[in-house]
Design a protein around this motif. Sequence first.
Motif, PDB file in Angstrom:
ATOM      1  N   SER A 142       0.807  -1.220   0.000  1.00 31.41           N
ATOM      2  CA  SER A 142       0.000   0.000   0.000  1.00 31.41           C
ATOM      3  C   SER A 142       0.842   1.272   0.000  1.00 31.41           C
ATOM      4  O   SER A 142       0.303   2.357  -0.205  1.00 31.41           O
ATOM      5  CB  SER A 142      -0.940   0.007   1.205  1.00 31.41           C
ATOM      6  OG  SER A 142      -0.191   0.080   2.395  1.00 31.41           O
ATOM      7  N   LEU A 146      -0.001   5.488  -1.047  1.00 26.54           N
ATOM      8  CA  LEU A 146       0.194   6.598  -0.115  1.00 26.54           C
ATOM      9  C   LEU A 146       1.131   7.638  -0.707  1.00 26.54           C
ATOM     10  O   LEU A 146       0.874   8.843  -0.618  1.00 26.54           O
ATOM     11  CB  LEU A 146       0.728   6.072   1.215  1.00 26.54           C
ATOM     12  CG  LEU A 146       0.922   7.099   2.325  1.00 26.54           C
ATOM     13  CD1 LEU A 146      -0.402   7.715   2.709  1.00 26.54           C
ATOM     14  CD2 LEU A 146       1.578   6.448   3.527  1.00 26.54           C
ATOM     15  N   LEU A 150       0.200  11.522  -1.546  1.00 24.42           N
ATOM     16  CA  LEU A 150       0.921  12.633  -0.927  1.00 24.42           C
ATOM     17  C   LEU A 150       1.558  13.553  -1.965  1.00 24.42           C
ATOM     18  O   LEU A 150       1.569  14.773  -1.800  1.00 24.42           O
ATOM     19  CB  LEU A 150       1.982  12.108   0.035  1.00 24.42           C
ATOM     20  CG  LEU A 150       1.445  11.447   1.307  1.00 24.42           C
ATOM     21  CD1 LEU A 150       2.586  10.872   2.134  1.00 24.42           C
ATOM     22  CD2 LEU A 150       0.624  12.433   2.132  1.00 24.42           C
ATOM     23  N   GLN A 153      -1.576  15.356  -3.987  1.00 23.47           N
ATOM     24  CA  GLN A 153      -2.725  15.769  -3.176  1.00 23.47           C
ATOM     25  C   GLN A 153      -3.298  17.109  -3.620  1.00 23.47           C
ATOM     26  O   GLN A 153      -4.509  17.241  -3.793  1.00 23.47           O
ATOM     27  CB  GLN A 153      -2.310  15.837  -1.717  1.00 23.47           C
ATOM     28  CG  GLN A 153      -3.387  16.269  -0.774  1.00 23.47           C
ATOM     29  CD  GLN A 153      -2.899  16.289   0.665  1.00 23.47           C
ATOM     30  OE1 GLN A 153      -1.756  15.971   0.939  1.00 23.47           O
ATOM     31  NE2 GLN A 153      -3.760  16.673   1.566  1.00 23.47           N
TER      32      GLN A 153
END
Length: 167
Positions: A142, A146, A150, A153
């Motif tokens: 995962s 992430l 990030l 975003q």
Amino acid sequence: TLAGMMVPKEAMFIPLFMMFADVDMHNTYAALIIPRVAFPLGVFIMTQFFSQVPHELEEAARVDGASQWKVFYSVMLPMAVPSMIALATFTFVQSWNDYLWPLVSATKPEMFTITTGLASMQGNFAQATELGSLMARGVLGSLPLLIVFLLLQKYLIRGISMSSGGK
């Protein structure tokens, strides 16, 4: 577009499988990627974005002598970058988390995606003795999601707000 979103992707497995089998494309990267390219949510997001663009921008470029393609590449496409990044992020996350299509399409272990690879290594969860190792593999699987979130975003939030009518 909305009708395409209502059809479950599992209902398209048999035609997709037969289509890829006819051209002998199973166990290829194309077989894993191509079904995600025509993503109904993508059509919806981009349609919503372009419907919010004022027509005066296109008219101003036309008055300046730009052709239809020049208007698209020089005016519209640069404005759509946040929406395209949001769409690319959604597509990446959906493709990364997809389990069923890669399980059907990829039969060679070297073509497994993260989800199918982790599932093939797991065995029977009820009898698993190395749960720590299983959880560590899940966390590592995962991490790319992430990192992508990030890094992208601000574009993701801007792309969604521009596609939904907020400016």
